[in-house]
Design a protein around this motif. Structure first.
Motif, mmCIF file in Angstrom:
data_model
loop_
_atom_site.group_PDB
_atom_site.id
_atom_site.type_symbol
_atom_site.label_atom_id
_atom_site.label_comp_id
_atom_site.label_asym_id
_atom_site.label_seq_id
_atom_site.Cartn_x
_atom_site.Cartn_y
_atom_site.Cartn_z
ATOM 1 N N GLU A 151 0.740 -1.195 0.039
ATOM 2 C CA GLU A 151 0.007 0.152 -0.165
ATOM 3 C C GLU A 151 0.996 1.329 -0.063
ATOM 4 O O GLU A 151 2.070 1.141 0.414
ATOM 5 C CB GLU A 151 -0.748 0.025 1.294
ATOM 6 C CG GLU A 151 -1.994 -1.255 1.183
ATOM 7 C CD GLU A 151 -2.765 -1.005 2.496
ATOM 8 O OE1 GLU A 151 -2.543 -0.305 3.445
ATOM 9 O OE2 GLU A 151 -3.875 -1.671 2.143
ATOM 10 N N ARG A 155 4.320 3.261 2.272
ATOM 11 C CA ARG A 155 3.208 3.028 3.437
ATOM 12 C C ARG A 155 3.714 3.369 4.602
ATOM 13 O O ARG A 155 3.188 3.702 5.612
ATOM 14 C CB ARG A 155 2.702 1.788 3.205
ATOM 15 C CG ARG A 155 1.879 1.344 4.417
ATOM 16 C CD ARG A 155 0.358 1.960 4.297
ATOM 17 N NE ARG A 155 -0.647 1.464 4.989
ATOM 18 C CZ ARG A 155 -0.766 2.277 6.269
ATOM 19 N NH1 ARG A 155 -0.226 3.299 6.231
ATOM 20 N NH2 ARG A 155 -1.662 1.703 6.988
ATOM 21 N N LEU A 180 -1.987 15.232 6.814
ATOM 22 C CA LEU A 180 -1.725 13.540 7.097
ATOM 23 C C LEU A 180 -2.619 13.044 8.075
ATOM 24 O O LEU A 180 -3.308 12.014 7.886
ATOM 25 C CB LEU A 180 -0.349 13.439 7.484
ATOM 26 C CG LEU A 180 0.204 12.066 7.947
ATOM 27 C CD1 LEU A 180 -0.187 10.675 6.721
ATOM 28 C CD2 LEU A 180 1.456 11.844 8.486
ATOM 29 N N ARG A 214 -9.258 7.564 6.326
ATOM 30 C CA ARG A 214 -8.797 6.347 5.886
ATOM 31 C C ARG A 214 -9.336 5.229 7.123
ATOM 32 O O ARG A 214 -9.982 4.339 6.694
ATOM 33 C CB ARG A 214 -7.404 6.145 6.036
ATOM 34 C CG ARG A 214 -7.079 4.587 5.259
ATOM 35 C CD ARG A 214 -5.652 4.465 4.871
ATOM 36 N NE ARG A 214 -5.476 3.311 4.178
ATOM 37 C CZ ARG A 214 -4.952 2.312 4.662
ATOM 38 N NH1 ARG A 214 -4.809 2.097 6.064
ATOM 39 N NH2 ARG A 214 -4.731 1.050 4.110
ATOM 40 N N ASN A 227 0.599 5.746 0.695
ATOM 41 C CA ASN A 227 -0.314 6.822 1.006
ATOM 42 C C ASN A 227 -0.293 8.010 0.018
ATOM 43 O O ASN A 227 0.661 8.118 -0.933
ATOM 44 C CB ASN A 227 0.281 7.471 2.297
ATOM 45 C CG ASN A 227 0.131 6.480 3.571
ATOM 46 O OD1 ASN A 227 -0.817 5.979 3.830
ATOM 47 N ND2 ASN A 227 1.520 6.301 4.425
ATOM 48 N N GLU A 254 -5.307 10.193 7.579
ATOM 49 C CA GLU A 254 -5.220 9.000 8.315
ATOM 50 C C GLU A 254 -6.794 8.844 8.946
ATOM 51 O O GLU A 254 -7.200 7.483 9.060
ATOM 52 C CB GLU A 254 -4.278 9.149 9.305
ATOM 53 C CG GLU A 254 -2.796 8.888 9.012
ATOM 54 C CD GLU A 254 -1.951 8.969 9.733
ATOM 55 O OE1 GLU A 254 -2.009 9.463 10.923
ATOM 56 O OE2 GLU A 254 -0.751 8.539 9.575
#
Length: 76
Positions: free
Chosen positions: A29, A44, A61, A68, A31, A65
């Protein structure tokens, strides 16, 4: 700088040189951060190390997060 082509469904291919540099393998993954200036893709691992002391970037960020986390919770 690299020029990447966007394929069907928004897919882009990260060049082999970059994948090797950051040890990215199939299934890993990354970001993604989006702002008014562009799109930023990071490995990631904890991307705070790429921002130094830029408080706005760290705030972005944290928002990313949190979004997500909510997406993961709503998909279960």
């Amino acid at each position: 700088m690299y020029r990447l082509k966007v394929h069907k469904k928004g897919i882009i291919v990260i060049p082999k040189e970059i994948r090797e540099k950051f040890n990215l393998k199939e299934g890993d993954e990354v970001n993604v951060i989006v702002d008014d200036e562009g799109i930023y893709i990071f490995p990631r691992d904890d991307i705070r190390k790429y921002f130094g002391s830029d408080k706005d970037a760290i705030k972005a960020l944290n928002i990313l997060e949190e979004e997500r986390r909510r997406e993961r919770e709503s998909s279960t």
